[in-house]
Design an enzyme around this catalytic site. Sequence first.
Site, mmCIF file in Angstrom:
data_model
loop_
_atom_site.group_PDB
_atom_site.id
_atom_site.type_symbol
_atom_site.label_atom_id
_atom_site.label_comp_id
_atom_site.label_asym_id
_atom_site.label_seq_id
_atom_site.Cartn_x
_atom_site.Cartn_y
_atom_site.Cartn_z
ATOM 1 N N LYS A 78 65.445 -78.845 -56.340
ATOM 2 C CA LYS A 78 64.492 -78.946 -57.453
ATOM 3 C C LYS A 78 64.223 -80.426 -57.694
ATOM 4 C CE LYS A 78 64.157 -77.214 -62.252
ATOM 5 N NZ LYS A 78 64.874 -76.465 -63.309
ATOM 6 N N SER A 153 62.120 -72.542 -64.973
ATOM 7 C CA SER A 153 61.419 -73.695 -64.459
ATOM 8 C C SER A 153 61.699 -73.968 -62.984
ATOM 9 C CB SER A 153 61.782 -74.932 -65.271
ATOM 10 O OG SER A 153 63.162 -75.235 -65.156
ATOM 11 N N SER A 177 66.486 -70.945 -66.299
ATOM 12 C CA SER A 177 65.623 -71.485 -65.244
ATOM 13 C C SER A 177 66.103 -71.283 -63.816
ATOM 14 C CB SER A 177 65.399 -72.970 -65.472
ATOM 15 O OG SER A 177 64.348 -73.128 -66.378
HETATM 16 N N1 GLN Z 1 62.218 -71.175 -70.257
HETATM 17 C C1 GLN Z 1 63.196 -71.960 -70.937
HETATM 18 C C2 GLN Z 1 62.543 -73.190 -71.520
HETATM 19 O O1 GLN Z 1 61.404 -73.337 -71.326
HETATM 20 C C3 GLN Z 1 64.322 -72.330 -70.017
HETATM 21 C C4 GLN Z 1 64.052 -73.494 -69.171
HETATM 22 C C5 GLN Z 1 65.242 -73.941 -68.387
HETATM 23 O O2 GLN Z 1 66.231 -73.215 -68.260
HETATM 24 N N2 GLN Z 1 65.171 -75.181 -67.916
HETATM 25 O O3 GLN Z 1 63.149 -73.983 -72.144
#
Ligand code: GLN
Length: 486
Positions: A78, A153, A177
């Site tokens: 990532k 994400s 994410s």
């Molecule tokens: N969807 C969640 C957010 O937008 C989780 C994102 C993540 O785990 N980085 O914060």
Amino acid sequence: MSFQNLTIQQIRKKLIAGELTSVALTRACLERIQATNHQLNTFITVCEKEALAAAEAADEQLAAGNAALLTGLPIALKDIFNTLNVRTTCGSKLLDNYISPYDATAVQRLREQGAVIVGKLNMDEFAMGSSNENSAAGAVRNPWNSDHVPGGSSGGSAAAVAAGQVVATLGTDTGGSIRQPASHCGVVGLKPTYGRVSRYGVIAYASSLDQVGPLARNVEDCATMLGVVAGYDPADSTSVDCPVPDYLENLAAGVSGKKIGLPKEYFIDGLDAAVKQAITAAIETYRQLGAEIVDVSLPHTDYSVASYYLIATAEASSNLARYDGVRFGVRKDEGAGLISMYQQTRAAGFGDEVKRRIMLGTYALSSGYYDAYYLKAQKVRTLIRQDFLEAFEKVDLLLTPVAPTPAFKLGEMINDPLQMYLSDIFTIPANLAGTCAISLPCGFSQEGLPIGLQLIGQPFAEADLLQAAYAFEQATDWGGRSPELS
Ligand code: GLN
């Protein structure tokens, strides 16, 4: 050359036996990326030259009989992981030109075990999002159906594995994410316990929640990857100094006699019918495998989305204060002084969702509101953690859906942030509680979109989680399927 039906251990055996070279494998990945990236948009940066050089070095190591755990295996990261001399954008315009001067600890550990780093994967900007639509590099598409999102994400990390572009990837999970994109793309994703894997060199979103973990084609590969990256790191003060077991050793131990809890708050009316059906079938599979299924309650679940979006945004507003155009990345300066340079840089560099969260978080931390919002949310978080610890007095593991629906369509939720936040309901609590959880394939919707099953384990009991996931994977044939890409 296809490696998609092989586990890391099987590929490794072939490499060691000389039936396959790392250069051939790496070339195959690079070709696959070249052939599919225009459709999926998974890679922000492909490190072709570096990867081929690392593959050649790996082949020399293999020829000399010096195989480490991942020698010669093509892996991608990532774009949130600092990677030596490689552009690291975190999905943001603000870091468009940022070249990292060092490797994150997790990356360093992959390299020490001989991994070939193939490139950097698309993601929601600063890991804020659930659909990978908030990326300065553009949206990622779901390899099972390009009208749908891959989740976020770590959308690039999940889609790249599903599409067979690399053997495995690393992602991060602050509120789901790793698990949610794994679920939406039909791969396995593990969020380790807070403190299990070092975050040193990982660009921070919400520091009390962020955790690094693997996404891979199967449970065994997740176990292999976790074994490499897990463990104490003096450079991350939140990493915990406790022994890392050999996750592969008892992987086939099964679930006979294990107690699996079903938290009643996770089986709500809004659950998509296909998801409900797949989860119900999974529960039955576990029963047949000898597990005892027990009803439990996590009574504060309803408050988790609200407390998460206060805590995460508050911490993000503080973490993102460092992007001021002075030390990192892009600077916009029309010569009207320092404050104006800060303002222009941040206004031009951050995307809408990141700005929304910085504003929300700054508000929640501001004088007079701190007690009402951030402090209150932290108190609720303690109650949520206690719910889990109490449940774990009765059961070994918890079983839940990963997301209320299969992957939604691109554009479907992007203008309704609240709806998007609410879809994180099943993944957020494990982050608030700091415990470990895994997402693995358990079915498909009628439209052919993957559905994931979540198992949540006790703190630092990743081995139990992997064993239970492995038992399910062996008993069913939902895992390891490949989408047909045009
Ligand atoms: N969807 C969640 C957010 O937008 C989780 C994102 C993540 O785990 N980085 O914060």
